[in-house]
Design an enzyme around this catalytic site. Structure first.
Site, PDB file in Angstrom:
ATOM      1  N   SER A  50       5.921   5.065   4.420  1.00  0.00           N
ATOM      2  CA  SER A  50       4.632   4.905   3.727  1.00  0.00           C
ATOM      3  C   SER A  50       3.520   5.510   4.587  1.00  0.00           C
ATOM      4  O   SER A  50       3.737   5.827   5.765  1.00  0.00           O
ATOM      5  CB  SER A  50       4.344   3.419   3.508  1.00  0.00           C
ATOM      6  N   ASP A  82       6.651   7.609   0.805  1.00  0.00           N
ATOM      7  CA  ASP A  82       6.455   6.538  -0.180  1.00  0.00           C
ATOM      8  C   ASP A  82       4.960   6.413  -0.494  1.00  0.00           C
ATOM      9  O   ASP A  82       4.137   6.303   0.422  1.00  0.00           O
ATOM     10  CB  ASP A  82       6.992   5.229   0.431  1.00  0.00           C
ATOM     11  N   HIS A  83       4.622   6.418  -1.762  1.00  0.00           N
ATOM     12  CA  HIS A  83       3.222   6.223  -2.206  1.00  0.00           C
ATOM     13  C   HIS A  83       2.229   7.193  -1.564  1.00  0.00           C
ATOM     14  O   HIS A  83       1.176   6.762  -1.066  1.00  0.00           O
ATOM     15  CB  HIS A  83       2.763   4.778  -1.952  1.00  0.00           C
ATOM     16  N   ASP A 104       1.606   9.320  -5.806  1.00  0.00           N
ATOM     17  CA  ASP A 104       1.289   8.137  -6.612  1.00  0.00           C
ATOM     18  C   ASP A 104      -0.118   8.266  -7.184  1.00  0.00           C
ATOM     19  O   ASP A 104      -1.097   7.870  -6.569  1.00  0.00           O
ATOM     20  CB  ASP A 104       1.407   6.871  -5.743  1.00  0.00           C
ATOM     21  N   GLU A 134       4.421   8.375 -10.417  1.00  0.00           N
ATOM     22  CA  GLU A 134       4.393   7.026 -11.002  1.00  0.00           C
ATOM     23  C   GLU A 134       3.457   6.996 -12.189  1.00  0.00           C
ATOM     24  O   GLU A 134       2.374   7.553 -12.167  1.00  0.00           O
ATOM     25  CB  GLU A 134       3.952   5.996  -9.942  1.00  0.00           C
ATOM     26  N   SER A 214      12.422  -5.907  -4.292  1.00  0.00           N
ATOM     27  CA  SER A 214      13.066  -6.855  -3.375  1.00  0.00           C
ATOM     28  C   SER A 214      13.441  -8.126  -4.132  1.00  0.00           C
ATOM     29  O   SER A 214      12.757  -8.534  -5.072  1.00  0.00           O
ATOM     30  CB  SER A 214      12.125  -7.214  -2.217  1.00  0.00           C
ATOM     31  N   ASP A 256      11.468  -3.042   0.587  1.00  0.00           N
ATOM     32  CA  ASP A 256      10.767  -3.180   1.858  1.00  0.00           C
ATOM     33  C   ASP A 256      10.671  -4.658   2.249  1.00  0.00           C
ATOM     34  O   ASP A 256      11.108  -5.078   3.321  1.00  0.00           O
ATOM     35  CB  ASP A 256       9.363  -2.550   1.763  1.00  0.00           C
TER      36      ASP A 256
HETATM   37  P1  13P Z   1       9.138  -4.591  -2.259  1.00  0.00           P
HETATM   38  O1  13P Z   1       7.798  -5.096  -1.788  1.00  0.00           O
HETATM   39  O2  13P Z   1       9.606  -5.380  -3.449  1.00  0.00           O
HETATM   40  O3  13P Z   1      10.153  -4.538  -1.194  1.00  0.00           O
HETATM   41  O4  13P Z   1       8.906  -3.079  -2.800  1.00  0.00           O
HETATM   42  C1  13P Z   1       8.904  -2.008  -1.914  1.00  0.00           C
HETATM   43  C2  13P Z   1       8.434  -0.748  -2.557  1.00  0.00           C
HETATM   44  O5  13P Z   1       8.318  -0.602  -3.743  1.00  0.00           O
HETATM   45  C3  13P Z   1       8.135   0.367  -1.640  1.00  0.00           C
HETATM   46  O6  13P Z   1       7.563   1.454  -2.312  1.00  0.00           O
HETATM   47  O1  G3H Z   2       5.338  -0.238  -1.466  1.00  0.00           O
HETATM   48  C1  G3H Z   2       5.038  -0.068  -0.309  1.00  0.00           C
HETATM   49  C2  G3H Z   2       5.777  -0.545   0.868  1.00  0.00           C
HETATM   50  O2  G3H Z   2       6.065  -1.905   0.826  1.00  0.00           O
HETATM   51  C3  G3H Z   2       5.084  -0.097   2.109  1.00  0.00           C
HETATM   52  O3  G3H Z   2       4.140  -1.011   2.561  1.00  0.00           O
HETATM   53  O4  G3H Z   2       2.062   0.288   3.051  1.00  0.00           O
HETATM   54  O5  G3H Z   2       2.576  -1.874   4.237  1.00  0.00           O
HETATM   55  O6  G3H Z   2       3.892   0.169   4.761  1.00  0.00           O
HETATM   56  P1  G3H Z   2       3.103  -0.575   3.731  1.00  0.00           P
HETATM   57 ZN    ZN Z   3       6.355   0.930  -3.980  1.00  0.00          ZN
END
Ligand code: 13P
Ligand code: G3H
Ligand code: ZN
Length: 313
Positions: A50, A82-83, A104, A134, A214, A256
């Site tokens: 991320s 991620d994102h 995203d 997304e 999760s 995560d």
């Molecule tokens: P969780 O918070 O459910 O683990 O989701 C993680 C996620 O979507 C990371 O992009």
């Molecule tokens: O969806 C995002 C993940 O859980 C990453 O979280 O931005 O705290 O690293 P973070």
């Molecule tokens: Zn996510």
């Protein structure tokens, strides 16, 4: 083998009706725990970073650790952003050697999300990098994303088709009731499977992505509660719902929170039961072992991606 993108991984997953686990990584022990589980299960992997993880670890360290994991295991691994929230961040990751990025634009109006996604797709495609976008909003809280439950809107199936056609994006994260973090449902867990089925039928052979997936494992919540501040009311996505989603075109499932809890549970237990301990290895090793255990369970018993590495080598 070198880092790979997600195109063939998702093709195999779609046909086999399983999902590839996409796990967030922030440090060496997390990477080692995940990779060790995947090795035991011969599973392909998506390791995702991320914006917050980049800031925390310095992206070079994470990339080098992932390269070390490949050298050690020879597993098919995609290194994924991620994102990503801007073209610049996606470009930076692509230039740094990531093989997959998420743009995203879900908080943007539809047309702006399309414009931004297209810009990333154009840059990524020329370089063999796969792109996830997304459509629809998840509720929940992370470092870089904060969407209130009222703002969360589920993905519109017809818009999803238009979005994919106009952007050429490789995979699409959809909102069907999951959310980020440990508090996904206040009442009974519920996902909109009718909506998922409709999207999947309208987009045949197309890989969908589930964020906020999760399961919030009671064992780890209890351990965290026993040895530290309480996490009351935590509730995740039941495992059977994730298995079902994988049969409706969901080829990537993001995790995560479960890793964070598994690791923290072990660390809290060591520090509470051995209060004079101050060697970080003594609490990080049990944290890493818990990550391995939870990831192996998900790969084998929930996502069904065990053995997926064999076809990709
Ligand atoms: P969780 O918070 O459910 O683990 O989701 C993680 C996620 O979507 C990371 O992009
Ligand atoms: O969806 C995002 C993940 O859980 C990453 O979280 O931005 O705290 O690293 P973070
Ligand atoms: Zn996510």
């Amino acid at each position: 083998m070198p880092l790979m993108n997600t195109v063939q991984m998702f093709k195999d997953a779609y046909e086999g009706k399983y999902a590839i686990g996409a796990f967030n990584v922030n440090n060496m022990e997390i990477i080692q725990g995940i990779v060790s589980a995947a090795k035991k299960e011969d599973s392909a992997l998506i390791l995702q970073v991320s914006a917050g993880a980049r800031k925390y670890a310095n992206p070079i360290y994470l990339r080098k650790l992932v390269e070390a994991a490949i050298e050690e295991t020879d597993l098919p691994i995609a290194l994924h952003l991620d994102h990503g929230d801007s073209f610049e961040l996606c470009k930076q990751c692509i230039d740094d050697g990531f093989t997959s990025v998420m743009i995203d634009g879900s908080a943007l109006p539809f047309e702006e999300n399309i414009r931004l996604t297209k810009q990333v797709v154009e840059y990524a495609k020329e370089r063999g990098v796969s792109v996830e976008a997304e459509l629809g909003k998840l509720a929940g809280v992370e470092d870089e994303v904060n969407v209130s439950a009222e703002d969360a809107t589920y993905t519109d199936p017809d818009q999803a088709v238009e979005f994919v056609e106009r952007t050429g994006v490789d995979s699409l994260a959809i909102a069907i009731g999951t959310s980020h973090g440990a508090y996904k449902f206040s009442g009974e867990p519920k996902l909109d499977f009718a909506r998922l089925e409709k999207i999947s039928n309208l987009l045949p052979m197309y890989p969908l992505v589930l964020h906020g997936a999760s399961s919030v494992i009671p064992e780890y919540v209890e351990l965290c509660n026993k040895y530290g501040g309480e996490i009351p009311g935590a509730k995740g996505v039941p495992e059977e719902m994730l298995r079902k989603a994988a049969t409706f075109g969901v080829c990537k499932i993001n995790v995560d929170t479960d890793l964070r809890m598994a690791m923290t549970a072990a660390i809290r237990e060591v520090l509470a039961t051995q209060p004079s301990e101050f060697d970080p290895r003594k609490y990080l090793a049990p944290g890493r072992a818990n990550i391995e255990k939870i990831v192996q369970h998900k790969i084998r018993n929930v996502f069904g991606c065990n053995g997926s590495a064999l076809k990709l080598k």
